[in-house]
Design an enzyme around this catalytic site. Structure first.
Site, PDB file in Angstrom:
ATOM      1  N   TYR A 114     -13.356   6.895  21.655  1.00  0.00           N
ATOM      2  CA  TYR A 114     -12.673   5.618  21.955  1.00  0.00           C
ATOM      3  C   TYR A 114     -13.855   5.025  22.498  1.00  0.00           C
ATOM      4  O   TYR A 114     -15.410   5.363  22.422  1.00  0.00           O
ATOM      5  CB  TYR A 114     -10.984   5.357  22.661  1.00  0.00           C
ATOM      6  CG  TYR A 114     -11.122   4.093  22.710  1.00  0.00           C
ATOM      7  CD1 TYR A 114     -10.777   3.092  21.763  1.00  0.00           C
ATOM      8  CD2 TYR A 114     -10.544   3.542  23.620  1.00  0.00           C
ATOM      9  CE1 TYR A 114     -10.228   2.095  21.618  1.00  0.00           C
ATOM     10  CE2 TYR A 114      -9.945   2.374  23.767  1.00  0.00           C
ATOM     11  CZ  TYR A 114     -10.151   1.156  22.830  1.00  0.00           C
ATOM     12  OH  TYR A 114      -9.559   0.534  23.358  1.00  0.00           O
ATOM     13  N   LYS A 169       5.734   6.063  -2.523  1.00  0.00           N
ATOM     14  CA  LYS A 169       4.729   5.523  -3.174  1.00  0.00           C
ATOM     15  C   LYS A 169       3.720   6.366  -2.666  1.00  0.00           C
ATOM     16  O   LYS A 169       2.299   6.945  -2.675  1.00  0.00           O
ATOM     17  CB  LYS A 169       3.926   4.244  -3.486  1.00  0.00           C
ATOM     18  CG  LYS A 169       2.898   3.740  -4.847  1.00  0.00           C
ATOM     19  CD  LYS A 169       4.072   4.074  -5.651  1.00  0.00           C
ATOM     20  CE  LYS A 169       3.224   3.458  -7.293  1.00  0.00           C
ATOM     21  NZ  LYS A 169       4.092   3.426  -8.361  1.00  0.00           N
ATOM     22  N   ASP A 237       2.223  -0.954 -12.217  1.00  0.00           N
ATOM     23  CA  ASP A 237       3.528  -1.451 -12.739  1.00  0.00           C
ATOM     24  C   ASP A 237       2.819  -1.122 -14.053  1.00  0.00           C
ATOM     25  O   ASP A 237       3.490  -0.999 -15.447  1.00  0.00           O
ATOM     26  CB  ASP A 237       4.243  -2.259 -12.895  1.00  0.00           C
ATOM     27  CG  ASP A 237       4.882  -2.283 -10.971  1.00  0.00           C
ATOM     28  OD1 ASP A 237       5.423  -1.003 -10.759  1.00  0.00           O
ATOM     29  OD2 ASP A 237       4.284  -2.720 -10.216  1.00  0.00           O
TER      30      ASP A 237
END
Length: 488
Positions: A114, A169, A237
């Protein structure tokens, strides 16, 4: 009630049993007599006169649980204390979480991870945007994006309800290909809003996996995002299903001695998957395809085509298929077919109708949970049967495709997933099954075959390099211009 017990209805039953010989056997017999399938049996507590055990049981559905617990309670000396739905338990708090790759134990660790050290990395990316692929999670991260409008076989259930599927998924991405994926569910059905949202979040991701977005909107959304983003966009799909169907068909044809160019194919269900399957089969050389939607067989003679009310995707389908212009219900097109591909719904015609197909017929009935024709009934008429279910042989499952496709695309920083890359993926999946192992109940590898994803990744990466879609051939770490002088 389904006749097949399944892990999706797995129940842990806590049972108090009299501490005497033979009682556990009686409990097991009662569960088996009620149709349950016993998994693990764990001892929880031992008392002077009672034993408490946790028994894991697979059932056929939720109502079956009552039959099983009633059978246990009916025994003299046994009592059901509690039950736990194992599927819901697995989902408590979600299925995925974030982990840090580097420890933060010292001031030096914090200074590098950081502020102030991170500023140098930020400026390196500012000077060269491509450095984001080297110094951030972008290089290995995919967004799984859905609006919840076409979730499994459940339909439009909304973004929140789609989250368990999207999380699942993401688990598959990580498990099979080491890809970090995050579920992004959107509270809009507007294609323009979905496209704009995905474009705005794209800088943090190396690829976009569109999921469970209903047709025909999914076609426009994917096409626009592919054109407007410089990272792979893949609607699973559509293309995941298509790739795995192609893989299964390549091996089925090898087993039956067929040539793709000679096949006659019937496809039922012309949503996202049906259209993509048709396109990939046409690319592979299949010339004679007939499609059917809820109104029947699609052709340029159908009324909605002639009056202009048929949508553009269906119009394309009508114009590129059904050369004989067969009309009516799907069963009318089975005569002389070599392959039936079902992506529609349960029991759309009786199994006896399959006898009109050619010898050594191939039936891919993939509707879930109940296929277009029951495999047990189809076996009399078809030589090769595949489904979308895990409890039958030859499961056509997208998990064979998408992890490896994204792994390969990310590895070479492909700007898109091309048709040639999808074809390469299909061939790679098919080749996992050795010729010597090919048989009617084994034309496609198991989803747990760990050789699949690496083979698909390698094939996709190779094709991306060959076609020029790859932007990087290695994983070397580069530096911004301002850093080079420091390193000299």
């Amino acid at each position: 009630m389904s006749t097949t017990p399944s892990a999706q209805y797995s129940l842990t039953i806590r049972v108090a049993i009299d501490h005497k010989p033979g009682m556990l056997g009686q409990v097991a017999s009662a569960i088996g007599g009620a149709g349950g399938v016993i998994g693990a049996v764990d001892l929880v507590e031992v008392g002077d006169d009672k034993l408490v055990r946790d028994i894991t049981v697979d059932a056929a559905d939720q109502s079956h649980w009552t039959d099983i617990t009633d059978a246990i309670d009916a025994l003299d000396g046994a009592h059901v204390v509690d039950t736990t739905d194992r599927t819901f338990l697995l989902h408590v708090g979600g299925k995925i979480e974030q982990h840090n790759k580097s420890p933060l134990r010292t001031r030096d660790d914090l200074s590098m991870a950081y502020t102030p050290g991170v500023a140098r990395v930020c400026m390196a990316i500012h000077e060269d945007r491509d450095k984001a692929f080297q110094y951030t999670i972008k290089r290995n991260t995919v967004a799984v994006v859905s609006d919840g409008t076409a979730v499994l076989g459940l339909g439009d259930i909304g973004p929140e309800a789609s989250m368990p599927v999207m999380e699942g998924k993401c688990m598959l991405f990580k498990e099979f290909a080491g890809v970090d994926a995050f579920p992004i569910v959107l509270n809009t059905k507007d294609p323009e809003e979905i496209i704009e949202t995905v474009k705005r979040i794209a800088p943090g991701f190396g690829g976009i996996n569109l999921e469970d977005i209903s047709a025909p909107r999914c076609f426009e959304i994917e096409d626009r995002l592919k054109a407007e983003l410089d990272i792979p966009v893949f609607h699973d799909d559509q293309h995941g299903t298509a790739v795995v169907v192609l893989a299964a068909l390549l091996n089925a044809c090898k087993l039956t001695g067929r040539d793709l160019m000679d096949l006659k194919v019937l496809v039922t269900g012309l949503g996202a998957a049906g259209v993509a399957v048709t396109k990939i089969l046409q690319s592979a050389g299949v010339r004679d395809i007939i499609g059917a939607d809820s109104k029947g067989l699609v052709s340029t003679d159908r009324e909605d085509y002639l009056d202009g009310s048929m949508n553009s995707i269906k119009r394309w389908y009508a114009e590129t298929s059904n050369p004989e212009k067969i009309s009516g219900p799907p069963v009318n097109a089975l005569d002389g077919c070599d392959l039936f591909i079902g992506l529609s719904g349960a029991r759309i015609f009786p199994a006896e109708a399959l006898q009109a197909m050619n010898k050594d017929a191939m039936v891919f009935a993939m509707a879930n949970p109940n296929p277009e024709v029951a495999p047990e009934e189809a076996a009399k008429y078809a030589r090769i049967i595949a489904t979308g279910r895990s409890d039958y042989p030859n499961q056509i499952n997208n998990v064979l495709c998408f992890p490896g496709v994204f792994r390969g695309a990310l590895d070479v920083r492909a700007s898109q997933v091309t048709e040639e890359m999808k074809m390469a993926a299909g061939r790679a999946i098919a080749q996992i099954v050795e010729d010597s192992d090919l048989r009617e109940d084994y034309i496609i590898p198991s989803v747990f075959n760990r050789d699949v994803a690496p083979a698909v990744a390698e094939a996709v990466a190779a094709e991306a390099r060959a076609s020029g879609a790859a932007k990087a051939d290695d994983h070397s770490i580069g530096f911004a211009a301002g850093d080079r002088a420091t390193l000299a």
